[in-house]
Design a protein around this motif. Structure first.
Motif, PDB file in Angstrom:
ATOM      1  N   PRO A  35      16.494   2.164   4.267  1.00 32.87           N
ATOM      2  CA  PRO A  35      16.334   0.719   4.495  1.00 32.87           C
ATOM      3  C   PRO A  35      16.187  -0.057   3.180  1.00 32.87           C
ATOM      4  CG  PRO A  35      14.313   1.893   5.083  1.00 32.87           C
ATOM      5  CD  PRO A  35      15.303   2.934   4.652  1.00 32.87           C
ATOM      6  N   LEU A  72      13.420  -1.446  11.390  1.00 29.10           N
ATOM      7  CA  LEU A  72      12.929  -2.117  12.602  1.00 29.10           C
ATOM      8  C   LEU A  72      12.820  -3.627  12.437  1.00 29.10           C
ATOM      9  CD1 LEU A  72      10.072   0.125  13.985  1.00 29.10           C
ATOM     10  CD2 LEU A  72      12.430  -0.026  14.731  1.00 29.10           C
ATOM     11  N   CYS A 130      17.506   5.834  10.902  1.00 30.47           N
ATOM     12  CA  CYS A 130      16.504   6.071   9.852  1.00 30.47           C
ATOM     13  C   CYS A 130      16.742   7.394   9.131  1.00 30.47           C
ATOM     14  CB  CYS A 130      15.100   6.081  10.436  1.00 30.47           C
ATOM     15  SG  CYS A 130      14.720   4.643  11.430  1.00 30.47           S
ATOM     16  N   CYS A 152      10.591   6.379  14.451  1.00 26.58           N
ATOM     17  CA  CYS A 152      11.876   6.766  13.835  1.00 26.58           C
ATOM     18  C   CYS A 152      13.041   6.654  14.824  1.00 26.58           C
ATOM     19  CB  CYS A 152      11.739   8.200  13.319  1.00 26.58           C
ATOM     20  SG  CYS A 152      13.254   8.810  12.593  1.00 26.58           S
TER      21      CYS A 152
HETATM   22 FE1  SF4 Z   1      10.146   4.367  10.547  1.00 23.86          FE
HETATM   23 FE2  SF4 Z   1      11.169   2.065   9.692  1.00 23.86          FE
HETATM   24 FE3  SF4 Z   1      11.503   4.269   8.247  1.00 23.86          FE
HETATM   25 FE4  SF4 Z   1      12.775   3.987  10.539  1.00 23.86          FE
HETATM   26  S1  SF4 Z   1      13.050   2.743   8.702  1.00 23.86           S
HETATM   27  S2  SF4 Z   1      11.668   5.805   9.845  1.00 23.86           S
HETATM   28  S3  SF4 Z   1      11.277   2.901  11.765  1.00 23.86           S
HETATM   29  S4  SF4 Z   1       9.587   3.263   8.690  1.00 23.86           S
END
Ligand code: SF4
Length: 341
Positions: free
Chosen positions: A312, A330, A307, A303
Motif C-alpha cells: 500500500p 482499506l 494485501c 488482511c
Molecule cells: Fe492489513 Fe491494510 Fe496491510 Fe491489508 S494493507 S494487510 S488491511 S494493514
C-alpha cells in the motif's frame, strides 16, 4: 505548527540497511532493512512521538536522523540558521555543529555515565568538546543545569552509583542540555522508571521544552506515554511508517489495523472505558526477508488478497485542515473523499 517554514528536519527516502555477508569472500547476500524508505518532517517546537513494537526500527530511525548510525541512502535535511543542509552529504568534521544541535537521552543513563567519573567529570566532557575551556565556567554551567533538572548543585561531586534511576535520568537530560541543543531524541527515556517517577520526568521534559525552546522526538513502545506527551505520532512497523497523525486524531480516528491493535492493548483502569483487545498473531517478521505486499499482512486481522501482493502507498487525508497519513489498502477512495469534506 505544520507550516513548511517551520520544518526543522526533513527526512526523505531514508534507508538504514545493514549488509548480510556470507561465505569465505563475505559476499553481500541481502540486507537487514531496519529503516526502509522513510519520509517525514519534524516541526520546530513539537513533540513527535514514535511508537511500535521492539524491532520495528524506531530507535534506528532516531539514531539515523542524528547520524549516530550512517544510513545506507536518503536525505536528512536540517534547518541551520544559514539554510537547510543535508546531513547525509556532510563530512564528519562538519557534522560536529549538527551534533551540538541534536542530542539524545537514552533509556539507561547509567550506561552513558562513566562510573569512575563524578557527575562533574561526565558532564564537563561535552562542554570542553564544544569550547568551554575555563573550569570555573564549566562548574557554573553544570550547577545551572542540575538546578534546571531539579537536582542540588553539589550532586556534581558524586558518582553515578549514588543516584536512583530517576535522578540518573535527570542527569542524562542535564547533560544533553549542556551544549544548548534544539532537537532531542528521547529514546525510551522513561521506560525503565517506576510510574510515579515517569510522570515527574515527563513533566520535567515538558517544562524544559518550553524553557529551552526544544523539539523532541519521543521514542517509546508505550502508547499511553506517547498519548500524554506528544503533539503528533508516527507508528512504525518493520522499518516503515504506517500511520502519522496529530495525537488526538490518531486516537479518535485510527485508520491502520496495526495502530488499532496497539491502542487496544493500552491498559485502562475504568472498566466501562475498556476497549476490546485486538490480539496480534506472532512476532514482527525478520527485516532480512520481509513479507511481500503489505509488510503487516501475515499478522493483520483485516488482511485481504490484494494485501499479500501489493504494497500500500501512503495516502494523506485532511481532517479539519490537518493531515492524517496512512499506508493501508482499506482506506478507500470514497473514505478519502468523505474525510476531505
Ligand atoms: Fe492489513 Fe491494510 Fe496491510 Fe491489508 S494493507 S494487510 S488491511 S494493514
Amino acid at each position: 505548527m505544520t507550516d513548511d517554514k517551520n520544518v526543522l528536519i526533513r527526512v526523505r527516502g531514508l534507508k538504514t540497511w545493514y549488509p548480510v555477508k556470507k561465505g569465505v569472500f563475505k559476499h553481500t547476500v541481502g540486507y537487514v532493512k531496519a529503516v526502509d524508505d522513510v519520509d517525514l518532517d519534524v516541526y520546530r517546537g513539537e513533540i513527535l512521538g514514535v511508537v511500535g513494537e521492539s524491532g520495528c526500527g524506531k530507535t534506528t530511525l532516531g539514531k539515523s536522523i542524528l547520524q549516530l548510525i550512517r544510513p545506507y541512502a536518503g536525505n536528512v535535511f536540517y534547518d541551520f540558521p544559514e539554510g537547510e543542509k543535508d546531513l547525509m552529504t556532510m563530512k564528519k568534521k562538519d557534522l560536529d555543529e549538527a551534533r551540538r544541535r541534536m542530542q539524545i537521552v537514552f533509556q539507561d543513563p547509567y550506561s552513558s555515565l562513566n562510573p569512575s567519573f563524578t557527575i562533574f567529570g561526565s558532564m564537563q566532557e561535552p562542554l570542553i568538546r564544544f569550547g568551554m575551556k575555563n573550569k570555573e565556567e564549566r562548574k557554573k554551567k553544570i550547577a545551572e543545569l542540575l538546578q534546571a533538572v531539579n537536582l542540588p548543585e553539589d550532586y556534581m561531586e558524586r558518582y553515578p552509583n549514588e543516584f536512583s534511576g530517576g535522578q540518573r535520568q535527570r542527569i542524562g537530560i542535564a547533560r544533553a542540555l549542556s551544549v544548548s541543543p534544539e532537537f532531542i531524541v528521547c529514546d525510551e527515556a522513561v521506560s525503565a522508571l517506576d510510574v510515579s517517577i515517569q510522570a515527574q520526568v515527563l513533566q520535567l521534559l515538558m517544562k524544559l521544552k518550553e524553557e529551552y525552546k526544544l523539539t523532541y522526538m519521543f521514542i517509546t513502545h508505550d502508547l499511553s506515554v506517547v498519548e500524554y506527551i506528544s503533539d503528533r505520532i508516527i507508528v512504525m512497523y518493520l522499518g516503515h511508517i504506517v500511520e502519522i497523525a496529530d495525537t488526538q486524531e490518531l486516537f479518535a480516528n485510527t485508520l491502520h489495523p496495526y495502530t488499532e491493535a496497539l491502542i487496544s492493548a493500552i491498559p485502562v483502569a475504568d472498566i466501562n472505558q475498556r476497549r476490546k483487545r485486538i490480539p496480534l498473531q506472532g512476532d514482527v517478521p525478520s527485516p532480512v526477508n520481509p513479507p511481500s505486499g503489505c509488510p503487516f499482512h501475515p499478522r493483520c486481522p483485516k488482511c485481504q488478497d490484494v494485501c499479500k501482493t501489493k504494497k500500500p502507498e501512503p495516502v494523506t487525508l485532511m481532517k479539519n485542515g490537518r493531515p492524517h497519513t496512512v499506508c493501508c489498502h482499506l482506506v478507500k477512495t470514497e473514505e478519502r473523499k468523505e474525510k476531505k469534506e
